[in-house]
Design a protein around this motif. Sequence first.
Motif, PDB file in Angstrom:
ATOM      1  N   CYS A 126       0.835  -1.199   0.000  1.00 51.34           N
ATOM      2  CA  CYS A 126       0.000   0.000   0.000  1.00 51.34           C
ATOM      3  C   CYS A 126       0.878   1.261   0.000  1.00 51.34           C
ATOM      4  O   CYS A 126       0.484   2.303  -0.520  1.00 51.34           O
ATOM      5  CB  CYS A 126      -0.932   0.012   1.210  1.00 51.34           C
ATOM      6  N   ASP A 127       2.054   1.156   0.601  1.00 51.22           N
ATOM      7  CA  ASP A 127       3.002   2.265   0.584  1.00 51.22           C
ATOM      8  C   ASP A 127       3.575   2.427  -0.823  1.00 51.22           C
ATOM      9  O   ASP A 127       4.071   1.452  -1.408  1.00 51.22           O
ATOM     10  CB  ASP A 127       4.139   1.990   1.574  1.00 51.22           C
ATOM     11  N   PRO A 128       3.510   3.645  -1.410  1.00 52.54           N
ATOM     12  CA  PRO A 128       3.979   3.846  -2.798  1.00 52.54           C
ATOM     13  C   PRO A 128       5.429   3.443  -3.025  1.00 52.54           C
ATOM     14  O   PRO A 128       5.778   2.945  -4.098  1.00 52.54           O
ATOM     15  CB  PRO A 128       3.773   5.355  -3.017  1.00 52.54           C
ATOM     16  N   MET A 129       6.312   3.643  -2.047  1.00 58.73           N
ATOM     17  CA  MET A 129       7.715   3.285  -2.237  1.00 58.73           C
ATOM     18  C   MET A 129       7.882   1.772  -2.363  1.00 58.73           C
ATOM     19  O   MET A 129       8.626   1.286  -3.221  1.00 58.73           O
ATOM     20  CB  MET A 129       8.549   3.821  -1.063  1.00 58.73           C
ATOM     21  N   LYS A 130       7.176   1.027  -1.513  1.00 54.83           N
ATOM     22  CA  LYS A 130       7.234  -0.434  -1.612  1.00 54.83           C
ATOM     23  C   LYS A 130       6.622  -0.917  -2.925  1.00 54.83           C
ATOM     24  O   LYS A 130       7.135  -1.837  -3.565  1.00 54.83           O
ATOM     25  CB  LYS A 130       6.501  -1.060  -0.423  1.00 54.83           C
ATOM     26  N   ARG A 131       5.509  -0.272  -3.306  1.00 61.03           N
ATOM     27  CA  ARG A 131       4.857  -0.654  -4.564  1.00 61.03           C
ATOM     28  C   ARG A 131       5.807  -0.463  -5.744  1.00 61.03           C
ATOM     29  O   ARG A 131       5.935  -1.334  -6.611  1.00 61.03           O
ATOM     30  CB  ARG A 131       3.590   0.188  -4.759  1.00 61.03           C
ATOM     31  N   ASP A 132       6.481   0.689  -5.780  1.00 60.15           N
ATOM     32  CA  ASP A 132       7.382   0.966  -6.903  1.00 60.15           C
ATOM     33  C   ASP A 132       8.536  -0.031  -6.947  1.00 60.15           C
ATOM     34  O   ASP A 132       8.987  -0.429  -8.034  1.00 60.15           O
ATOM     35  CB  ASP A 132       7.921   2.404  -6.800  1.00 60.15           C
ATOM     36  N   TRP A 133       9.045  -0.438  -5.776  1.00 58.53           N
ATOM     37  CA  TRP A 133      10.125  -1.430  -5.760  1.00 58.53           C
ATOM     38  C   TRP A 133       9.658  -2.733  -6.375  1.00 58.53           C
ATOM     39  O   TRP A 133      10.374  -3.357  -7.182  1.00 58.53           O
ATOM     40  CB  TRP A 133      10.593  -1.669  -4.325  1.00 58.53           C
ATOM     41  N   VAL A 134       8.453  -3.159  -6.023  1.00 63.52           N
ATOM     42  CA  VAL A 134       7.911  -4.403  -6.572  1.00 63.52           C
ATOM     43  C   VAL A 134       7.702  -4.275  -8.077  1.00 63.52           C
ATOM     44  O   VAL A 134       8.052  -5.185  -8.852  1.00 63.52           O
ATOM     45  CB  VAL A 134       6.583  -4.768  -5.874  1.00 63.52           C
ATOM     46  N   LEU A 135       7.179  -3.134  -8.520  1.00 61.01           N
ATOM     47  CA  LEU A 135       6.936  -2.944  -9.956  1.00 61.01           C
ATOM     48  C   LEU A 135       8.244  -2.967 -10.741  1.00 61.01           C
ATOM     49  O   LEU A 135       8.316  -3.562 -11.819  1.00 61.01           O
ATOM     50  CB  LEU A 135       6.205  -1.621 -10.191  1.00 61.01           C
ATOM     51  N   ARG A 136       9.276  -2.336 -10.206  1.00 62.98           N
ATOM     52  CA  ARG A 136      10.562  -2.300 -10.915  1.00 62.98           C
ATOM     53  C   ARG A 136      11.203  -3.677 -10.995  1.00 62.98           C
ATOM     54  O   ARG A 136      11.925  -3.981 -11.947  1.00 62.98           O
ATOM     55  CB  ARG A 136      11.525  -1.329 -10.219  1.00 62.98           C
ATOM     56  N   ASN A 137      10.952  -4.514 -10.005  1.00 61.70           N
ATOM     57  CA  ASN A 137      11.630  -5.804  -9.917  1.00 61.70           C
ATOM     58  C   ASN A 137      10.741  -6.981 -10.323  1.00 61.70           C
ATOM     59  O   ASN A 137      11.048  -8.123  -9.993  1.00 61.70           O
ATOM     60  CB  ASN A 137      12.142  -6.013  -8.491  1.00 61.70           C
ATOM     61  N   THR A 138       9.682  -6.710 -11.057  1.00 58.57           N
ATOM     62  CA  THR A 138       8.787  -7.778 -11.521  1.00 58.57           C
ATOM     63  C   THR A 138       8.686  -7.742 -13.036  1.00 58.57           C
ATOM     64  O   THR A 138       8.375  -6.694 -13.625  1.00 58.57           O
ATOM     65  CB  THR A 138       7.382  -7.629 -10.907  1.00 58.57           C
ATOM     66  N   ASP A 139       8.944  -8.862 -13.660  1.00 55.52           N
ATOM     67  CA  ASP A 139       8.802  -8.972 -15.123  1.00 55.52           C
ATOM     68  C   ASP A 139       7.346  -8.768 -15.515  1.00 55.52           C
ATOM     69  O   ASP A 139       6.430  -9.208 -14.807  1.00 55.52           O
ATOM     70  CB  ASP A 139       9.285 -10.350 -15.581  1.00 55.52           C
ATOM     71  N   VAL A 140       7.108  -8.124 -16.630  1.00 58.61           N
ATOM     72  CA  VAL A 140       5.733  -7.830 -17.053  1.00 58.61           C
ATOM     73  C   VAL A 140       4.927  -9.111 -17.267  1.00 58.61           C
ATOM     74  O   VAL A 140       3.699  -9.134 -17.122  1.00 58.61           O
ATOM     75  CB  VAL A 140       5.730  -6.951 -18.321  1.00 58.61           C
ATOM     76  N   GLY A 141       5.611 -10.211 -17.574  1.00 59.84           N
ATOM     77  CA  GLY A 141       4.917 -11.476 -17.773  1.00 59.84           C
ATOM     78  C   GLY A 141       4.301 -12.030 -16.509  1.00 59.84           C
ATOM     79  O   GLY A 141       3.449 -12.923 -16.565  1.00 59.84           O
ATOM     80  N   GLU A 142       4.712 -11.510 -15.331  1.00 57.75           N
ATOM     81  CA  GLU A 142       4.154 -11.952 -14.051  1.00 57.75           C
ATOM     82  C   GLU A 142       2.909 -11.174 -13.660  1.00 57.75           C
ATOM     83  O   GLU A 142       2.260 -11.501 -12.669  1.00 57.75           O
ATOM     84  CB  GLU A 142       5.206 -11.814 -12.944  1.00 57.75           C
ATOM     85  N   VAL A 143       2.569 -10.147 -14.430  1.00 55.09           N
ATOM     86  CA  VAL A 143       1.395  -9.332 -14.109  1.00 55.09           C
ATOM     87  C   VAL A 143       0.130 -10.106 -14.443  1.00 55.09           C
ATOM     88  O   VAL A 143       0.025 -10.739 -15.506  1.00 55.09           O
ATOM     89  CB  VAL A 143       1.431  -7.993 -14.872  1.00 55.09           C
ATOM     90  N   TRP A 144      -0.825 -10.064 -13.557  1.00 54.74           N
ATOM     91  CA  TRP A 144      -2.108 -10.752 -13.722  1.00 54.74           C
ATOM     92  C   TRP A 144      -2.772 -10.304 -15.027  1.00 54.74           C
ATOM     93  O   TRP A 144      -2.981  -9.129 -15.258  1.00 54.74           O
ATOM     94  CB  TRP A 144      -2.988 -10.421 -12.531  1.00 54.74           C
ATOM     95  N   GLY A 145      -3.091 -11.254 -15.898  1.00 55.60           N
ATOM     96  CA  GLY A 145      -3.768 -10.948 -17.153  1.00 55.60           C
ATOM     97  C   GLY A 145      -2.839 -10.780 -18.341  1.00 55.60           C
ATOM     98  O   GLY A 145      -3.308 -10.670 -19.477  1.00 55.60           O
ATOM     99  N   VAL A 146      -1.532 -10.754 -18.109  1.00 62.05           N
ATOM    100  CA  VAL A 146      -0.569 -10.643 -19.212  1.00 62.05           C
ATOM    101  C   VAL A 146      -0.083 -12.048 -19.563  1.00 62.05           C
ATOM    102  O   VAL A 146       0.722 -12.641 -18.853  1.00 62.05           O
ATOM    103  CB  VAL A 146       0.621  -9.738 -18.837  1.00 62.05           C
ATOM    104  N   GLY A 147      -0.596 -12.583 -20.649  1.00 56.16           N
ATOM    105  CA  GLY A 147      -0.210 -13.917 -21.084  1.00 56.16           C
ATOM    106  C   GLY A 147       1.038 -13.888 -21.949  1.00 56.16           C
ATOM    107  O   GLY A 147       1.663 -12.837 -22.164  1.00 56.16           O
ATOM    108  N   ARG A 148       1.384 -15.049 -22.488  1.00 59.32           N
ATOM    109  CA  ARG A 148       2.606 -15.172 -23.281  1.00 59.32           C
ATOM    110  C   ARG A 148       2.567 -14.296 -24.536  1.00 59.32           C
ATOM    111  O   ARG A 148       3.532 -13.610 -24.873  1.00 59.32           O
ATOM    112  CB  ARG A 148       2.819 -16.638 -23.665  1.00 59.32           C
TER     113      ARG A 148
END
Length: 426
Positions: A170-192
């Motif tokens: 919920c904290d924006p700084m933590k959220r941004d860290w997760v977004l920067r360190n997650t491949d787009v393919g791991e995002v819910w709804g983004v298939g191959r």
Amino acid sequence: MAGRDQVFALIDCNSFYASCERVFRPDLAKTPIVVLSNNDGCVIARSYDAKPFVKMGAPYFQIKDVLRQHGVQVFSSNYALYGDMSERVMTIIESMVPAVEVYSIDEAFADLTGIPGDLTAFGRTIRAAVYKGTGIPVGVGIAPTKTLAKLANHTAKRLQAHTGGVVDICDPMKRDWVLRNTDVGEVWGVGRRMKAHLDSMHIRTAMDLAKADPWTLRQKFSVVIEKTARELTGTSCLELTEAEPAKQEICSSRMFGKRLTTIEPIKEAVATYVHRAAEKLRAQNSLCKKIRVSIRTGMFSPEEVKYANGALIELPYPTNDVRLLTKAATGVINCLFRPGFKYSKAEVLLLDLRQPGEFTDDLFAESQPQAAEKVMGVLDQINQRWGSGTLRAGSVPAAPGWGMRREMMSRSFTTRLDQLWTVRCD
């Protein structure tokens, strides 16, 4: 805390099928586990420690020796156990939060809006309660949107040693860290395929997708990917769905445990599938006006002669009476069956489903008798109390010879009295 913005949690069971098997086999706490599909065909679930040795979907007959070599314990799928354990997990979660959306057999979204205090600590409380009550480990992701909650949950599992299985972004700084360190393919709804399209636009991380122009994404792809991008920025576009809408069709289908060449066992199988489908039909308080039945041979072996056929049956009136459905479904097998073939599968599909009163037949059209509704009510009450299949049609065998191969299936520890867990006190 008054005035807290909307908050979601995703509670997801870790390696659910494998975890269910471990609950009643504590001796396997440190043993890699895989679970097989129907007829022990291929791997459909793996414990975390089994993943280095086997790929998802690998055919069992090809990897038997590899599994044995690495000490991997193999189980046939035990859906009765998994379904019951899922209900227990969801019941505990529902008792602790204001609202729940059961998303699948092993995961649920929860509404944490308005819950006071440290939400990370609350997530750990949920995790501990589920484990104490069921023995199933879960991960908890907490965020201002459902898509971010999915990412938080993924991070909680990926960094289990550091997160303790709970991540709050919920904290924006933590959220941004997760977004920067997650491949787009791991995002819910983004298939191959979508990942490949996004890669071509240099969108390679979740942060890249969050920063992309939503309207461009909508025009180039769809409103779904636009909403995904907006959710990643913290704008909630997906609401919690507490009540699952009634299904518009219900399918019951299984491969036979062996090839069938005569009509009677095929009729038994179809009657069994009708029984399962009719239970689901009554559970959502629906009636059925049409039923489609199909049978087929094995379609992939070049050595087998191939045949497939099906038929659509119009019922005399909308019904959830398993007796009428069974009579119609098994009767049409006489028209579909052709001698000389080796049949591998049957399917029953209930169609034109509506709630009572939604069918608009004429004033004199036949309707389901009240006596039938009472009989079905008694049938369901007995089976709910004493276990599915306790009371069934005479055409449904208790132990069919054509049943699925499940040679390594564990006991039904929670759904059958004769298979309860026993503890010896020597």
